[in-house]
Design an enzyme around this catalytic site. Structure first.
Site, PDB file in Angstrom:
ATOM      1  N   GLU A 224       0.874  -1.177   0.000  1.00 40.45           N
ATOM      2  CA  GLU A 224       0.000   0.000   0.000  1.00 40.45           C
ATOM      3  C   GLU A 224       0.906   1.219   0.000  1.00 40.45           C
ATOM      4  OE1 GLU A 224      -2.920  -0.446  -0.638  1.00 40.45           O
ATOM      5  OE2 GLU A 224      -3.302  -2.510  -0.030  1.00 40.45           O
ATOM      6  N   CYS A 258      -1.659   9.230   2.989  1.00 40.21           N
ATOM      7  CA  CYS A 258      -1.205   8.685   1.708  1.00 40.21           C
ATOM      8  C   CYS A 258      -2.257   8.836   0.609  1.00 40.21           C
ATOM      9  CB  CYS A 258      -0.809   7.219   1.860  1.00 40.21           C
ATOM     10  SG  CYS A 258      -2.138   6.127   2.399  1.00 40.21           S
TER      11      CYS A 258
END
Length: 481
Positions: A224, A258
């Protein structure tokens, strides 16, 4: 590399390997935990979070210098607890073996099933920005699938890592779960262990290193990562509403998310109005950036990096608009960074080359959707895109023409908080998924099982081959037409 460093790495590996060996032995002793045991493990995870909540909040804030208490509760602890609750609700269905079609003509009275079974020991590498959410959310899927877990926290999560490594033993034996505080040397050692699966959340560069280490053991990985996720405001969308939502998200955790919007496409005729609404929002919601509501940049290296990004943009011709009412000094002791909008940006600027991970919002003006699509598609695939429009045709155009890890329409980030849809990147923004059923599958082995029925037609096809076998094969081929 010095002998001292080698000795330290060897010692670290010995400690980590000892944990791994204990967990693998525990897995082999009970390779298929019952539904009841998995539910109990999940409830114990929730119990740890609830009972240690205040200590966790304080530890995270200490790691940051200052992080808003409400943000920790809303974006770290609440998603983890609600995810556990939703997983328990659906787990029995997820665990159920599934029957699959069998070709009756070729395999009469035989059966096929697919059975989800635990993989074994899972390694979890956690970033510092949402350390509870990004450790307990994968742990929820990992425990639901019946596995053991070793969790390595970030160097920037020193206080939290020490707390979790200490209190975890009150809730789980180390054969089930262990938290590893990070040191500079531990990261490569951890990712080189022979886990049954490894999940990493962090930067693309570190993700590449993790993947290289895992490849030595053929350990499957879920990555991720980050990237530059754009928002696109359509010409029909109310400018004030767009400004309030986008700036809200840009300032949550001081932009250190993020999946945060990294840059914005805006119709040129709406630029000045957007800037005015953005200023009004910041000055109303954050009248004192030095207060408790505005989160610090995590460390001095990151703080200086964001200043360097701003300076670079200004030096190369960007207009920098400080949105705050009270100006902050560069030597702010709590590393509070003033939110800025950048206009007149181009690809030569650092702000448009790398993930910002802070409260800077570059704006690119456009006139046609094709300009937006071509710009995004010429660059690495982002972790998310955020189209703001009530025009269904325009929504579908961006969704169908631009590939990204996920999408939130008329908002930012919120697709990540949905427990029944998968979360994950694509291309340079990551690979694999977790959350919900897809997370359960990620940490399970879907074992295909064939049960031979009472009639085995293959007996007719054993050598020596002759006329009978030829006729049978010819008949089978006819059935494929």
């Amino acid at each position: 590399m010095t002998t001292q460093t080698l000795t330290r790495q060897d010692a670290d590996k010995a400690v980590l390997q000892n944990y791994l060996d204990k967990q693998r032995s525990a897995y082999l002793a009970n390779p298929a935990p019952s539904y009841q045991q998995r539910v109990q493990d999940l409830r114990t995870l929730a119990q740890l979070l609830r009972e240690q909540q205040e200590s966790i909040i304080q530890a995270i804030s200490n790691d940051y210098g200052n992080r808003a208490r409400e943000e920790i509760l809303l974006y770290d602890i609440y998603p983890a607890l609600s995810g556990i609750k939703e997983t328990i609700k659906r787990l029995k269905k997820w665990m159920k073996p599934r029957g699959r079609h069998t070709d009756f003509k070729s395999y009469p009275l035989s059966k096929n099933r697919v059975v989800p079974q635990p993989l074994g020991v899972i390694g979890v590498i956690v970033p510092w920005n949402f350390p509870i959410n990004l450790s307990f959310s994968p742990l929820t899927n990992i425990f639901a699938a019946g596995n053991q877990a070793m969790v390595k926290m970030s160097t920037n999560s020193k206080h939290l890592a020490e707390l979790l490594s200490k209190v975890c033993e009150q809730y789980f034996p180390e054969e089930k779960l262990v938290f590893i505080p990070d040191a500079d040397e531990i990261g490569p050692v951890f990712s080189s262990l022979k886990f049954d699966h490894l999940i990493f959340t962090g930067s693309s560069n570190t993700g590449r290193a993790v993947m290289r280490s895992a490849a030595e053991n053929l350990t499957p990985v879920t990555l991720e990562l980050g990237g530059k996720s754009p928002a696109i405001v359509g010409p029909d969308y109310p400018v004030k509403k767009a400004a309030e939502q986008l700036i809200y998200w840009k300032l949550v955790n001081a932009g250190q998310i993020c999946v945060n919007v990294d840059y914005l496409f805006l119709p040129e005729e709406h630029l000045e109005e957007f800037i005015e609404h953005a200023k009004h929002y910041v000055q109303k919601r954050y009248p004192d950036l030095d207060g408790q509501d505005y989160t610090s940049i995590i460390d001095d290296t990151s703080y200086q990096r964001i200043w360097a990004t701003l300076d670079d943009a200004k030096a190369k011709g960007a207009n920098a608009i400080d949105l705050s009412a009270v100006k902050l000094d560069r030597d702010n002791k709590l590393r509070k960074f003033p939110p800025h909008i950048l206009t007149n940006v181009d690809g030569e600027m650092l702000a448009m080359q790398r993930e910002i991970f802070g409260p800077l919002l570059p704006i690119i003006t456009y006139s046609k959707p094709e300009e937006v699509i071509d710009y995004i598609n010429a660059r690495p695939r982002p972790l998310a895109i955020y189209p703001y429009t009530h025009d269904k045709t325009l929504q579908d155009l961006y969704i169908n023409k631009v590939m990204s890890g996920g999408v939130s329409v008329n908002n930012c980030v919120l697709h990540v908080g949905q427990h029944d849809i998968p979360f994950g990147g694509v291309g340079e923004s990551g690979m694999g998924h977790y959350h919900g059923y897809e997370g359960f599958l990620t940490f399970s082995k879907l074992r295909p099982i064939f049960y031979q029925g009472p009639i085995d037609l293959l007996k007719l096809l054993r050598p020596p081959y002759g006329k009978l076998s030829t006729r049978v094969i010819d008949f089978m081929l006819k059935l494929t037409r």
